[in-house]
Design a protein around this motif. Structure first.
Motif, PDB file in Angstrom:
ATOM      1  N   ASP A  93       0.867  -1.183   0.000  1.00 39.29           N
ATOM      2  CA  ASP A  93       0.000   0.000   0.000  1.00 39.29           C
ATOM      3  C   ASP A  93       0.905   1.235   0.000  1.00 39.29           C
ATOM      4  O   ASP A  93       1.454   1.608   1.044  1.00 39.29           O
ATOM      5  CB  ASP A  93      -0.885  -0.032   1.252  1.00 39.29           C
ATOM      6  N   VAL A  94       1.075   1.845  -1.161  1.00 33.21           N
ATOM      7  CA  VAL A  94       2.064   2.927  -1.279  1.00 33.21           C
ATOM      8  C   VAL A  94       1.639   4.160  -0.474  1.00 33.21           C
ATOM      9  O   VAL A  94       2.486   4.839   0.125  1.00 33.21           O
ATOM     10  CB  VAL A  94       2.360   3.252  -2.764  1.00 33.21           C
ATOM     11  N   ALA A  95       0.347   4.450  -0.398  1.00 35.84           N
ATOM     12  CA  ALA A  95      -0.101   5.623   0.373  1.00 35.84           C
ATOM     13  C   ALA A  95       0.212   5.428   1.856  1.00 35.84           C
ATOM     14  O   ALA A  95       0.704   6.346   2.528  1.00 35.84           O
ATOM     15  CB  ALA A  95      -1.593   5.854   0.152  1.00 35.84           C
ATOM     16  N   ALA A  96      -0.042   4.239   2.372  1.00 32.12           N
ATOM     17  CA  ALA A  96       0.250   3.954   3.788  1.00 32.12           C
ATOM     18  C   ALA A  96       1.755   3.991   4.041  1.00 32.12           C
ATOM     19  O   ALA A  96       2.220   4.491   5.076  1.00 32.12           O
ATOM     20  CB  ALA A  96      -0.325   2.593   4.175  1.00 32.12           C
ATOM     21  N   ALA A  97       2.532   3.489   3.093  1.00 37.02           N
ATOM     22  CA  ALA A  97       3.992   3.494   3.234  1.00 37.02           C
ATOM     23  C   ALA A  97       4.509   4.931   3.271  1.00 37.02           C
ATOM     24  O   ALA A  97       5.382   5.272   4.080  1.00 37.02           O
ATOM     25  CB  ALA A  97       4.634   2.722   2.086  1.00 37.02           C
ATOM     26  N   ALA A 123       5.975   6.195  -5.767  1.00 35.42           N
ATOM     27  CA  ALA A 123       6.342   7.448  -5.110  1.00 35.42           C
ATOM     28  C   ALA A 123       7.831   7.381  -4.803  1.00 35.42           C
ATOM     29  O   ALA A 123       8.363   6.309  -4.480  1.00 35.42           O
ATOM     30  CB  ALA A 123       5.537   7.642  -3.836  1.00 35.42           C
ATOM     31  N   PHE A 124       8.490   8.562  -4.917  1.00 35.21           N
ATOM     32  CA  PHE A 124       9.932   8.623  -4.684  1.00 35.21           C
ATOM     33  C   PHE A 124      10.257   9.290  -3.352  1.00 35.21           C
ATOM     34  O   PHE A 124       9.552  10.210  -2.917  1.00 35.21           O
ATOM     35  CB  PHE A 124      10.614   9.428  -5.803  1.00 35.21           C
ATOM     36  N   LEU A 125      11.371   8.848  -2.750  1.00 34.71           N
ATOM     37  CA  LEU A 125      11.924   9.434  -1.527  1.00 34.71           C
ATOM     38  C   LEU A 125      13.222  10.136  -1.890  1.00 34.71           C
ATOM     39  O   LEU A 125      13.968   9.658  -2.766  1.00 34.71           O
ATOM     40  CB  LEU A 125      12.215   8.336  -0.495  1.00 34.71           C
ATOM     41  N   HIS A 126      13.518  11.239  -1.206  1.00 31.51           N
ATOM     42  CA  HIS A 126      14.693  12.040  -1.582  1.00 31.51           C
ATOM     43  C   HIS A 126      15.991  11.278  -1.314  1.00 31.51           C
ATOM     44  O   HIS A 126      16.195  10.765  -0.205  1.00 31.51           O
ATOM     45  CB  HIS A 126      14.707  13.362  -0.819  1.00 31.51           C
ATOM     46  N   PRO A 127      16.897  11.238  -2.324  1.00 29.02           N
ATOM     47  CA  PRO A 127      18.142  10.465  -2.126  1.00 29.02           C
ATOM     48  C   PRO A 127      18.989  10.977  -0.963  1.00 29.02           C
ATOM     49  O   PRO A 127      19.681  10.199  -0.310  1.00 29.02           O
ATOM     50  CB  PRO A 127      18.894  10.629  -3.461  1.00 29.02           C
ATOM     51  N   LEU A 137       9.018   3.685  -4.058  1.00 22.00           N
ATOM     52  CA  LEU A 137       8.078   2.704  -3.503  1.00 22.00           C
ATOM     53  C   LEU A 137       7.121   2.320  -4.628  1.00 22.00           C
ATOM     54  O   LEU A 137       6.625   3.198  -5.352  1.00 22.00           O
ATOM     55  CB  LEU A 137       7.303   3.312  -2.334  1.00 22.00           C
ATOM     56  N   VAL A 138       6.876   1.028  -4.772  1.00 17.46           N
ATOM     57  CA  VAL A 138       6.099   0.538  -5.909  1.00 17.46           C
ATOM     58  C   VAL A 138       4.978  -0.379  -5.427  1.00 17.46           C
ATOM     59  O   VAL A 138       5.241  -1.437  -4.830  1.00 17.46           O
ATOM     60  CB  VAL A 138       6.979  -0.285  -6.877  1.00 17.46           C
TER      61      VAL A 138
END
Ligand code: MC0
Length: 145
Positions: A93-97, A123-127, A137-138
């Motif tokens: 669940d990408v929204a929950a993650a 959704a991407f997280l800042h490197p 996240l996929v």
């Protein structure tokens, strides 16, 4: 604590010439192309090459050619050259993650999921907040394209 990474979904690799790199991965590793897409919003032409299937889904090599120099992959290539651009992890669940990981003060590049390869929500997280690794996240589609 967030414990929801289910697999390595894909390793994203930046390249100058998509067709050339597909031919290399096919002839060197025997990988097979599972999908090809142009994602205008992300500024890429890309291909997913299937690696393996596991209990929580499949894993791929994702080859990424930029649509122009002023795109995330275009800028990466100019600065660093070809190579690993990001790692994509499977989540249920990408929204929950995003909510759980954002609470840990990791910068979210996407506050809300976006459209990714093969119908996935991504959704991407800042490197800079993940040890120098651009992290994606996929949430795979139930009905991949
Ligand atoms: C940039 N940086 C990276 C990086 N890209 N570090 C590790 N891995 C990367 N891929 C570093 C730069 O070296 C720089 O560090 C700092 O981040 C700022 O970079 P910049 O070149 O000034 O570029 P920005 O800030 O404009 O953008 C970087 C950022 C951006 C990561 C925020 O590229 C972004 O939002 N990416 C997420 C979307 C994306 O990458 N889409 C393409 C794949 P220094 O130390 O020099 O300051 S789309 C995709 O993959 C889809 C289709 C899918 O999987 O389904």
């Amino acid at each position: 604590m967030f414990t929801g990474l289910t697999r390595i979904d894909h390793v994203g690799i930046a390249c100058h010439d998509l067709e050339d790199k597909i031919a290399f991965y096919e002839s060197t590793f025997g990988l097979v192309v599972a999908s090809r897409e142009v994602n205008e919003a992300q500024g890429v032409k890309e291909a997913m090459l299937h690696v393996a299937d596991g209990p929580s889904g499949s894993s791929y090599v994702q080859l990424l050619e930029p649509l122009g120099p002023d795109t995330p992959v275009g800028k990466f290539l100019a600065k660093r050259g070809e190579g690993v651009h990001h790692v994509g992890y499977g989540v249920d669940d990408v929204a929950a993650a995003l909510e759980a990981i954002g609470a840990k003060h990791v910068r979210l590049l996407d506050e809300r999921p976006r459209h990714g390869s093969m119908g996935a929500s991504i959704a991407f997280l800042h490197p800079k907040d993940v040890g120098g690794v651009l992290t994606e996240l996929v949430q795979a589609s139930e009905d991949p394209l």
